[in-house]
Motif scaffolding. Structure first.
Motif, short mmCIF file in Angstrom:
data_model
loop_
_atom_site.label_atom_id
_atom_site.label_comp_id
_atom_site.label_asym_id
_atom_site.label_seq_id
_atom_site.Cartn_x
_atom_site.Cartn_y
_atom_site.Cartn_z
N GLN A 29 0.82 -1.21 0.00
CA GLN A 29 0.00 0.00 0.00
C GLN A 29 0.86 1.26 0.00
O GLN A 29 0.55 2.25 -0.70
N ASP A 70 -6.27 11.26 -4.14
CA ASP A 70 -7.31 10.56 -3.39
C ASP A 70 -6.96 9.08 -3.20
O ASP A 70 -7.15 8.51 -2.11
N ALA A 71 -6.43 8.47 -4.28
CA ALA A 71 -6.03 7.07 -4.16
C ALA A 71 -4.87 6.92 -3.20
O ALA A 71 -4.79 5.95 -2.42
N ARG A 118 -4.28 8.87 -0.67
CA ARG A 118 -4.82 9.05 0.68
C ARG A 118 -5.51 7.77 1.17
O ARG A 118 -5.38 7.36 2.32
N GLU A 119 -6.25 7.12 0.29
CA GLU A 119 -6.93 5.87 0.64
C GLU A 119 -5.93 4.78 0.99
O GLU A 119 -6.11 4.02 1.95
N THR A 141 -4.43 5.50 4.38
CA THR A 141 -5.39 5.18 5.44
C THR A 141 -5.40 3.69 5.72
O THR A 141 -5.47 3.25 6.88
#
Length: 412
Positions: free
Chosen positions: A216, A229-230, A232-233, A236
């Motif tokens: 990841q 955004d990807a 950040r995901e 997370t």
């Protein structure tokens, strides 16, 4: 040849009852030996003058009372009980006009010696044997000092039977102690093996989680500028996985700090190296386990309660292992064709119950330590565990494991 085991009901008979029966049989034998039985010209033994007189009957009554009282005390006060039996044997012998305490009168004493040697500490058994031999010696000494005849060979025979009875009881005592030590060592080894197994599985889970974190993090690094955004995901997911792994590892290491893992380092390292990228089993595999067991001939009905959510890896694996071991015990020992598994997701706990309608013995076998392993798993996670027969028949295993607040927050 192997000795045939006693029927279960006979095992429940107190040892004092057997001693009382032995005394009654020996007393009856003393009377039979002094009457002319059918087919005999004369009685086998000479009848003493006082045998049927009031004084002889009084002595017989006192001797029987002492023997019965000794039989009642055998379990609580073994040495006092033996003293009463020895006194009774000496009293009854005075009515027989013989030069030595007879073997028949010592039968109850021999049985008491066996019981004491088998069930009491060795020092108590040696004291009991010394008391019996001392009574025989005093009996012969008193008769010699008074110028009466003695039966040396008879007395040596009686003494030999006392020694043999003590040796048999002592051997039984040692065998039982050795068996208890073996069972204790086996149970301790089972706990140690289970802890090592849990530790290896924890290694596997940590290695798998680190692998996911690495993947990841690498994906986030590649798309951090083009797809924020990807990225950040992905980060997370890294945070969530890292927190879960750290929490589970902390709980397990604290619980296993006393486990001896020196002899298992090579196997643990090999296991991590071989399976580090393979996810560990968990509740997600429960349906597959149920299907495989049903195909093998034992139907497994799985019932889910509460809102299903992702559990920390160590708790998820432990719940699965408890269910897996319980189902295995049903297949092997319960002699039934069905069992029921219930998994209940509570607010701060996860509870599991496995029940069957079999013989009510579950995993309580002499050779297996399934319950020991399950209880150890639950104890390491500070949960609650019960296992035992059900009043309505069959067997029940229940476990209740706390779910950390961090896991509940992540699930929410």
């Amino acid at each position: 040849m192997h000795a045939m085991p006693l029927p279960p009901r006979l095992k429940l008979v107190p040892s004092g009852v057997w001693v009382a029966l032995a005394w009654s049989a020996s007393t009856a034998f003393a009377f039979l030996a002094r009457v002319r039985l059918p087919g005999e010209e004369t009685a086998n033994e000479f009848t003493a003058v006082q045998f049927y007189r009031w004084d002889g009957l009084l002595i017989l009554t006192i001797a029987c009372a002492l023997a019965l009282l000794g039989s009642m005390w055998l379990h609580r006060r073994p040495l006092r009980a033996l003293a009463l039996l020895l006194t009774a044997a000496a009293f009854l012998t005075t009515n027989l006009a013989v030069g030595a305490i007879q073997l028949a009168q010592f039968l109850a004493v021999d049985l008491a010696l066996y019981v004491i040697a088998a069930g009491r500490p060795r020092r108590t058994g040696v004291t009991a044997l010394s008391m019996a031999l001392a009574v025989l010696l005093v009996w012969e000494t008193v008769r010699l000092l008074r110028g009466w005849g003695i039966g040396t060979l008879e007395e040596l025979t009686v003494a030999l039977t006392a020694v043999v009875a003590w040796l048999l009881g002592d051997a039984s005592h040692r065998t039982r102690e050795y068996g208890e030590r073996l069972r204790a060592q086996a149970a301790t080894q089972a706990v140690t093996d289970e802890r090592l197994r849990i530790a290896r599985e924890m290694h596997d889970m940590v290695a798998h989680s680190i692998g996911i974190i690495a993947l990841q993090a690498g994906a986030a690094a590649r798309v951090v500028h083009t797809q924020p955004d990807a990225a950040r995901e992905a980060m997370t997911a890294v945070e969530t996985t890292g927190r879960e792994t750290l929490s589970g590892l902390r709980r397990m290491l604290v619980a296993l700090r006393h486990a001896d893992q020196d002899g298992d380092r090579d196997r643990a390292a090999a296991s991590v190296e071989a399976d580090r990228l393979h996810p560990a089993e968990g509740l997600a595999d429960l349906d597959r386990l149920a299907a495989a067991t049903t195909a093998a001939g034992v139907q497994v009905d799985v019932h889910w309660k509460g809102a299903r959510r992702q559990l920390p890896p160590d708790i998820d694996l432990s719940v699965f292992r408890i269910i897996q071991e319980s189902i295995t015990n049903v297949v092997r020992h319960a002699a039934t064709t069905a069992c029921r598994v219930t998994v209940d997701y509570l607010e701060e706990h996860v509870a599991v119950e496995v029940t069957d309608d079999g013989r009510g013995r579950g995993s309580t076998t002499d050779t297996g330590f399934g319950l020991v392993g399950m209880r150890e798993r639950v104890a390491l996670l500070h949960g609650e565990f019960t296992a035992g027969p059900r009043p309505e028949g069959g067997f029940r295993v229940t476990a209740r494991l706390p779910v950390p607040a961090t896991a509940a927050t992540v699930a929410a």
